[in-house]
Design an enzyme around this catalytic site. Sequence first.
Site, PDB file in Angstrom:
ATOM      1  CB  THR A 331      -0.507  -0.061   0.876  1.00 23.02           C
ATOM      2  OG1 THR A 331      -1.727  -1.266   1.170  1.00 23.02           O
ATOM      3  CG2 THR A 331      -2.087   1.050   1.112  1.00 23.02           C
ATOM      4  CD  GLU A 369      -7.773  -3.644  -2.411  1.00 20.90           C
ATOM      5  OE1 GLU A 369      -7.549  -3.996  -1.462  1.00 20.90           O
ATOM      6  OE2 GLU A 369      -7.350  -2.974  -3.228  1.00 20.90           O
ATOM      7  CB  SER A 396     -10.061  -1.259   3.871  1.00 18.35           C
ATOM      8  OG  SER A 396      -8.498  -1.274   4.087  1.00 18.35           O
ATOM      9  CB  SER A 397      -6.141  -3.006   7.024  1.00 19.23           C
ATOM     10  OG  SER A 397      -6.992  -4.287   8.418  1.00 19.23           O
ATOM     11  N   GLY A 417       0.262  -1.323   4.981  1.00 15.91           N
ATOM     12  CA  GLY A 417       1.021  -2.260   5.544  1.00 15.91           C
ATOM     13  C   GLY A 417       0.088  -3.491   5.929  1.00 15.91           C
TER      14      GLY A 417
END
Length: 511
Positions: A331, A369, A396-397, A417
């Site tokens: 990312t 994704e 998502s994170s 990450g």
Amino acid sequence: MTLAEALRSRLVEPQSSGLGGGAFLVWYDAATGTVTTLDGRETAPMDVTPQLFQDEAGEPLKFYDAVVGGRSVGTPGTPALMKAAHERWGKKEWPGLFLEAINLADQGFAVSPRLASLVAADAERLGRFPATAAYFLPKGQPLKAGDRLANPAYARTLRALAAGGTDAFYKGVVAQGIVDTVRGAEGNPGVLSLDDLAVYKVKERPAVCVPYRAAEVCGMGPPSSGGLTVGQILGMLENFDIRAMGPESPRAWRLIGDASRLAFADRGRYMADSDFVPMPVAGLTDPDYLRSRADLLAGTEAALPAAEPGRPEFDHAMLWGDDASLELPSTSHVSIVDQYGNALSMTTTIENGFGSRLMAPGGFLLNNELTDFSFRTHEDGLPIANRVEPGKRPRSSMAPTIVMKDGAPLYVTGSPGGSRIIGYVAQNVIGVIDWGMDPQEAAAQPHLVNRFGSYDIEAGTAAGTLAAPLAEMGFEIRQTELNSGIHAIAVTPGGLLGGADPRREGIALGK
């Protein structure tokens, strides 16, 4: 970083982000004093089925069997997000923003050591598809550091975007090239269609803001779990004097680790795209609820024997199964504070390193994704909130964050990450607010991350001294590489202070 510089970064860091991916953006507007969040997350194609990532027996596919190819590709959101942000807050003419990246794509750039090492490590997967192999493995050999790499196809795409806006991406030749690549992926085709691209929309979402000390930590809400989970971790730690313990205290890291485990337990059960799944957002961040969760951490120096989801206040039934989706790190993140006092935190991704490994004819990699969805639809007979559904955005994170104080930005941060992003960002905020670090010190501090039980400790750093005492407290310890990528800016009475994570190739710049 400007939009022009962001387009440039997507050329030189193709393994992490690009036009074929998605992004979340948190914006503070100095003129109005408001925080706005924009959701440019990818969407599942309308033709997906619940069995997208299952074999004929209904069992989950192996991760890379799902990732590599068209099956994992969602509708890209990054171009639409960039356009939406420019229309709201941009000051320069749209076409001129593309010139620098177009010139660099035409003339070529020097391959960085990090990109070269990542290409070499992933050469087998990159070599599966001819267009990808031609770009990253010229003459059958991985790119080397210092090689000159041009991308005329990317330059053509940028020229089309400059002249025609995002219609040039979501319709016409570029869109057809994306669809043909996804549906024609040998061995693992996908179902993305021209209609999926044509109807894609960026969504404005309510910011998730949680009090912490004398500040308020604001981030992205669903379909990101970042703002909620970072907020939960900090909301629990609000009840402990982490500042007095200091960054070398095993007790501090016991509390941080178990607070993270409790927050991840809630994340796994409740968090998903709120357009499809009712979510107890207010309940998850309610101070009384977080205080009750913090009570589980008090009165002992031993690790929690188990971290179970809580029961936040909610006006819906909460009969959900627990998710176990895998999110691997790849990312990009940018933090900006401009001369007018506006602030931006944006995290963007194609998910796994090099995404689906499919290179569109337009010169950019396509995301994987959809593998951020749960591969299972149910757990013990209960539906999983983050299961795949047509048009849904995978959880998502990513945790772009703006820390506010007295109605203005105090600190702007975020990180790459994978699912460790949450821990990186929470630790970064703690470093600045509790431990008095400047942004560079906070970005460079050794990482300790606990998500699902085992405590990941950054190998080869001073954090290694914490391994034995944390093990004695009952944690399973794993010393490993923790490659974050924090980019942060502190707004101080004396001016702006920036910090860039030394683990990556980013840099803090002022103009």
